[in-house]
Design a protein around this motif. Structure first.
Motif, PDB file in Angstrom:
ATOM      1  N   ARG A   1       0.839  -1.213   0.000  1.00  0.00           N
ATOM      2  CA  ARG A   1       0.000   0.000   0.000  1.00  0.00           C
ATOM      3  C   ARG A   1       0.867   1.254   0.000  1.00  0.00           C
ATOM      4  N   SER A   2       1.866   1.286   0.864  1.00  0.00           N
ATOM      5  CA  SER A   2       2.702   2.490   0.928  1.00  0.00           C
ATOM      6  C   SER A   2       3.513   2.693  -0.355  1.00  0.00           C
ATOM      7  N   ARG A   3       4.038   1.612  -0.946  1.00  0.00           N
ATOM      8  CA  ARG A   3       4.823   1.762  -2.178  1.00  0.00           C
ATOM      9  C   ARG A   3       3.939   2.179  -3.345  1.00  0.00           C
ATOM     10  N   LEU A   4       2.713   1.595  -3.470  1.00  0.00           N
ATOM     11  CA  LEU A   4       1.825   1.962  -4.575  1.00  0.00           C
ATOM     12  C   LEU A   4       1.312   3.397  -4.433  1.00  0.00           C
ATOM     13  N   GLU A   5       1.184   3.869  -3.203  1.00  0.00           N
ATOM     14  CA  GLU A   5       0.765   5.258  -3.017  1.00  0.00           C
ATOM     15  C   GLU A   5       1.851   6.234  -3.461  1.00  0.00           C
ATOM     16  N   GLN A   6       3.112   5.795  -3.458  1.00  0.00           N
ATOM     17  CA  GLN A   6       4.232   6.665  -3.843  1.00  0.00           C
ATOM     18  C   GLN A   6       4.634   6.506  -5.304  1.00  0.00           C
ATOM     19  N   THR A   7       4.065   5.509  -5.993  1.00  0.00           N
ATOM     20  CA  THR A   7       4.443   5.245  -7.380  1.00  0.00           C
ATOM     21  C   THR A   7       3.352   5.751  -8.318  1.00  0.00           C
TER      22      THR A   7
ATOM     23  N   ILE B   1       1.539   6.464 -11.973  1.00  0.00           N
ATOM     24  CA  ILE B   1       1.446   5.872 -13.303  1.00  0.00           C
ATOM     25  C   ILE B   1       0.919   6.966 -14.208  1.00  0.00           C
ATOM     26  N   ASP B   2       1.410   7.009 -15.439  1.00  0.00           N
ATOM     27  CA  ASP B   2       0.997   8.071 -16.355  1.00  0.00           C
ATOM     28  C   ASP B   2      -0.521   8.143 -16.469  1.00  0.00           C
ATOM     29  N   GLY B   3      -1.066   9.342 -16.373  1.00  0.00           N
ATOM     30  CA  GLY B   3      -2.489   9.578 -16.508  1.00  0.00           C
ATOM     31  C   GLY B   3      -3.236   9.552 -15.181  1.00  0.00           C
ATOM     32  N   ASP B   4      -2.511   9.402 -14.062  1.00  0.00           N
ATOM     33  CA  ASP B   4      -3.165   9.385 -12.748  1.00  0.00           C
ATOM     34  C   ASP B   4      -3.725  10.756 -12.390  1.00  0.00           C
ATOM     35  N   ARG B   5      -4.814  10.758 -11.735  1.00  0.00           N
ATOM     36  CA  ARG B   5      -5.381  11.979 -11.169  1.00  0.00           C
ATOM     37  C   ARG B   5      -4.937  12.068  -9.714  1.00  0.00           C
ATOM     38  N   TRP B   6      -5.518  12.975  -8.968  1.00  0.00           N
ATOM     39  CA  TRP B   6      -5.002  13.243  -7.629  1.00  0.00           C
ATOM     40  C   TRP B   6      -5.284  12.124  -6.614  1.00  0.00           C
ATOM     41  N   LEU B   7      -6.342  11.309  -6.766  1.00  0.00           N
ATOM     42  CA  LEU B   7      -6.622  10.195  -5.853  1.00  0.00           C
ATOM     43  C   LEU B   7      -6.388   8.820  -6.477  1.00  0.00           C
ATOM     44  N   SER B   8      -5.940   8.764  -7.683  1.00  0.00           N
ATOM     45  CA  SER B   8      -5.782   7.471  -8.373  1.00  0.00           C
ATOM     46  C   SER B   8      -4.784   6.565  -7.681  1.00  0.00           C
ATOM     47  N   LYS B   9      -3.656   7.122  -7.227  1.00  0.00           N
ATOM     48  CA  LYS B   9      -2.630   6.292  -6.581  1.00  0.00           C
ATOM     49  C   LYS B   9      -3.166   5.662  -5.279  1.00  0.00           C
ATOM     50  N   ARG B  10      -3.832   6.467  -4.492  1.00  0.00           N
ATOM     51  CA  ARG B  10      -4.346   5.958  -3.218  1.00  0.00           C
ATOM     52  C   ARG B  10      -5.439   4.907  -3.426  1.00  0.00           C
TER      53      ARG B  10
ATOM     54  N   TRP C   1      -5.139   1.043  -2.299  1.00  0.00           N
ATOM     55  CA  TRP C   1      -6.134   0.455  -1.395  1.00  0.00           C
ATOM     56  C   TRP C   1      -6.731  -0.824  -1.971  1.00  0.00           C
ATOM     57  N   LYS C   2      -7.007  -0.837  -3.303  1.00  0.00           N
ATOM     58  CA  LYS C   2      -7.605  -2.027  -3.933  1.00  0.00           C
ATOM     59  C   LYS C   2      -6.667  -3.223  -3.865  1.00  0.00           C
ATOM     60  N   VAL C   3      -5.373  -2.993  -4.092  1.00  0.00           N
ATOM     61  CA  VAL C   3      -4.421  -4.103  -4.060  1.00  0.00           C
ATOM     62  C   VAL C   3      -4.198  -4.569  -2.610  1.00  0.00           C
ATOM     63  N   ALA C   4      -4.021  -3.634  -1.696  1.00  0.00           N
ATOM     64  CA  ALA C   4      -3.764  -3.993  -0.300  1.00  0.00           C
ATOM     65  C   ALA C   4      -4.991  -4.652   0.329  1.00  0.00           C
TER      66      ALA C   4
END
Length: 182
Positions: free
Chosen positions: A38-44, A46-55, A59-62
């Motif tokens: 969760r912490s690593r995916l929140e910091q990584t 991906i092209d085209g992400d919006r402001w909440l996409s990473k979080r 959350w979905k993977v974790a």
């Protein structure tokens, strides 16, 4: 593993302890991996992400790893439940049945004693009632004078007939002769 060892108290206790410990370790590892992912995916990004996409993606993977952690925790508790159920349903069953049988026999003998006491009381009341004096039964009030049957010789001639040939009102004496039934 010896399957016959599972049918002893020590063998099943050892098996459930091993399984429980393994599932608890797995649950801890799944929880740690879920936090790292969760912490690593929140910091990584991906092209085209919006402001909440990473979080949201993190959350979905974790969440899947957290579900695995929860399942392992439940499996550990089920291992303990297996041992408790085995002890309750197999090892302690003969003792519980013996106690239940003793209680049942105690209740049965108590019921038999109660029935015997009721029968004895009934017989005692019957004997007492049969030995009371016959001239006056218990619980009755004596009459001041005996019953009399009063009948006129001819009830039709006792009362004058009214106009229209009306018959006087009937009494019980009209139907039973004097002294019948005595």
């Amino acid at each position: 593993m010896d399957i016959n060892a599972l049918f002893t108290d020590e063998g099943l206790r050892a098996f459930t302890a091993t399984v429980r410990d393994q599932h608890i370790r797995d649950a801890q590892q799944y929880g740690q991996i879920a936090d790292i992912v969760r912490s690593r995916l929140e910091q990584t990004p991906i092209d085209g992400d919006r402001w909440l996409s990473k979080r949201l993606r993190a959350w979905k993977v974790a969440r899947q790893l957290k579900a695995m952690q929860k399942a392992s925790g439940e499996a550990a508790s089920k291992a303990e439940a297996l041992y408790a159920t085995y002890v309750n349903e197999v090892l302690e069953l003969p003792q519980r049945r013996a106690v239940a049988e003793a209680k049942r026999l105690e209740r049965k003998s108590g019921r038999q004693a109660a029935v015997g006491a009721a029968v004895a009381g009934s017989l005692n009341r019957t004997v007492t009632a049969l030995h009371t004096p016959q001239e006056q039964p218990a619980g009755t009030v004596p009459q001041a004078r005996p019953t009399e049957f009063v009948t006129p010789d001819n009830p039709w001639q006792q009362w004058p007939m009214a106009a229209g040939d009306e018959r006087p009102p009937s009494t019980i004496n009209d139907y039973f002769a004097k002294g019948d039934g005595q």
